[in-house]
Enzyme design. Structure first.
Site, PDB file in Angstrom:
ATOM      1  N   TYR A  85       0.752  -1.209   0.095  1.00 41.28           N
ATOM      2  CA  TYR A  85      -0.023   0.020  -0.181  1.00 41.28           C
ATOM      3  C   TYR A  85       0.907   1.171  -0.022  1.00 41.28           C
ATOM      4  CZ  TYR A  85      -3.999  -3.065   1.155  1.00 41.28           C
ATOM      5  OH  TYR A  85      -4.738  -4.266   1.171  1.00 41.28           O
ATOM      6  N   LYS A 132       4.169 -15.169   1.405  1.00 38.33           N
ATOM      7  CA  LYS A 132       4.118 -16.027   0.324  1.00 38.33           C
ATOM      8  C   LYS A 132       5.699 -16.419  -0.055  1.00 38.33           C
ATOM      9  CE  LYS A 132       1.185 -16.935  -2.195  1.00 38.33           C
ATOM     10  NZ  LYS A 132       0.621 -18.667  -2.543  1.00 38.33           N
ATOM     11  N   ASP A 139      -1.787 -18.155   1.908  1.00 39.57           N
ATOM     12  CA  ASP A 139      -3.198 -18.518   1.224  1.00 39.57           C
ATOM     13  C   ASP A 139      -3.719 -19.964   2.080  1.00 39.57           C
ATOM     14  OD1 ASP A 139      -0.660 -19.710   0.537  1.00 39.57           O
ATOM     15  OD2 ASP A 139      -1.680 -20.575  -1.479  1.00 39.57           O
ATOM     16  N   ASP A 181      -4.521  -7.296   5.898  1.00 38.97           N
ATOM     17  CA  ASP A 181      -5.685  -6.906   5.465  1.00 38.97           C
ATOM     18  C   ASP A 181      -6.899  -7.752   5.353  1.00 38.97           C
ATOM     19  OD1 ASP A 181      -7.770  -4.698   4.836  1.00 38.97           O
ATOM     20  OD2 ASP A 181      -6.674  -4.111   3.210  1.00 38.97           O
ATOM     21  N   ASP A 195      -9.758  -9.517   8.250  1.00 40.74           N
ATOM     22  CA  ASP A 195     -11.127  -9.392   7.766  1.00 40.74           C
ATOM     23  C   ASP A 195     -11.977 -10.596   7.896  1.00 40.74           C
ATOM     24  OD1 ASP A 195     -11.355  -6.778   7.778  1.00 40.74           O
ATOM     25  OD2 ASP A 195     -12.342  -6.637   5.816  1.00 40.74           O
TER      26      ASP A 195
END
Ligand code: NAD
Length: 368
Positions: free
Chosen positions: A142, A192, A225, A249, A253
């Protein structure tokens, strides 16, 4: 010694409504537990824009840098949707996070027994769940450069850069290990590393910090993942999860919805220690300004109240008092006092925002 200082930025929509209940609770701790705070109030978001033409005045920013902790309600609302990007209410919040350099975002996902049926997962998968996601908040995709939309070979290309320095990974890893020491002593780091160099570095640095200074903590690594899958399959396997800004992020959630309602979710954003040893800190509910219910006394104040409990624990080292406040909220829920967001369709009359706050005060009284 002077009292610790709190800056309350209630913000917009339901922000002032839920924060009014937190103010009652702050007063309760002063009157009953000898925990007195010097509390000041100021504007953020749309409210600050209306008063000053900017979503966070420079004086407010300077004050936020000086206090021991900032408590924020929520920002935003339809009235401000068409404002220029630079003065949107959310920019006030982003400025606070950036200038206070709040690099560790703590998002607990805790499932109170009384609410286990609100989760989209089976009761036995979530009942008693208590995990903490630590998301890196000031770097990564970001913020990394280059970023933008460019022309290349006659077409447009959108670019964001996943970039992490060793020191950025080091400090957030330490925040996670320190937390784990106060909890069940386990950290799972997610990245990852199978497809991203930034993930390889992330894994190496987290492991090195662990080996050098936190050998007492059980550390595991997981591809992000798979982490998402495991959070839904068997969330109770985790204690503390540490991950980068982008994955954090998403994963926070996912974890949030394990627990049912947005009205229950607190958060903390912590930075480097100040001179007095306390970290720079901002505490806020995860939810937004909920314009659909603002001004109606329907908002659930629990997320904001639980954010104050996090302040007691992480800024003021009052873990036992934080436990007391969390237990009071849990008791109120178990007693069946619920705001509308926590009611089943046939659930009877919902409590108002202030009735919920008063019930928490009554439960605190009963805890003495
Ligand atoms: P929201 O979180 O405000 O609301 C989503 C839904 O959850 C709504 O139906 C709302 O009524 C409900 N809800 C949220 N908090 C609740 C509570 N405490 N009690 C009961 N119900 C609650 O998200 P949104 O509707 O997407 O956004 C509304 C505004 O808030 C927008 O302007 C958005 O930009 C802003 N926003 C701000 C923050 C923040 O301040 N940190 C976070 C998210 C969204």
């Amino acid at each position: 010694m002077s009292n610790p200082s709190l800056l309350i930025l209630a913000g917009d929509g339901i922000g002032p409504e839920v924060m009014a209940e937190v103010s009652k609770i702050i007063d309760w701790f002063g009157a009953n537990r000898g925990l007195n705070f010097d509390v000041s109030h100021d504007l953020v978001g749309g409210a600050a824009y209306d008063a000053h033409g900017v979503p966070l005045a420079d004086e407010t920013m300077a004050h936020a840098q000086e206090v021991d902790a900032v408590l924020l309600g929520a920002v935003g609302g339809p009235k401000y949707d068409d404002l220029d990007f630079s003065v949107k209410p959310e920019r006030g919040l982003l400025r606070l996070r950036k200038e206070m350099d709040l690099f560790a975002n703590l998002r607990p996902a805790q499932c109170f027994d009384a609410l286990a049926d609100f989760s989209s997962l089976k009761r036995e998968v979530v009942a008693g769940l208590d995990i903490m996601i630590v998301r890196e908040l000031t770097s990564g995709s970001y913020f990394g450069e280059p970023r933008g939309i460019f022309e290349e070979n006659g077409e447009r290309v959108g670019i964001n850069t996943q970039r992490y320095t060793e020191s950025e990974i080091d400090r957030v890893a330490r925040a996670a290990f320190d937390l784990a020491r106060k909890r069940a002593g386990r950290v799972c780091s997610m990245e990852k590393a199978n497809v991203m160099e930034s993930g390889i570095l992330w894994r190496e640095v987290v492991q090195a910090v662990h080996d050098a200074d936190y050998a007492d903590i059980e550390l595991s690594h997981m591809y992000a993942d798979n982490g998402g899958m495991q959070l839904v399959r068997n969330p109770k396997q985790f204690d503390v999860i540490v991950t980068d800004n982008l994955f954090g992020d998403l994963l926070s959630d996912v974890a949030a919805m394990l627990t049912g309602s947005l009205g229950m979710l607190p958060s903390a954003s912590l930075g480097a220690p100040m001179e007095n040893g306390r970290p720079k800190a901002l505490y806020e509910p995860v939810h937004g300004s909920a314009p659909d219910i603002a001004g109606q006394g329907k908002a659930n104040p629990s997320a904001c109240i639980l954010s104050f409990a996090m302040a007691l624990r992480y800024s003021f080292d009052e873990g036992a008092e934080a436990d007391r406040l969390e237990a009071a909220v849990e008791k109120v829920l178990a007693d069946g006092v619920r705001t509308a967001d926590l009611m089943q369709t046939d659930g009877g009359t919902p409590a108002s925002t202030s009735q919920m706050g008063d019930a928490v005060i009554a439960a605190l009284d009963a805890s003495l």
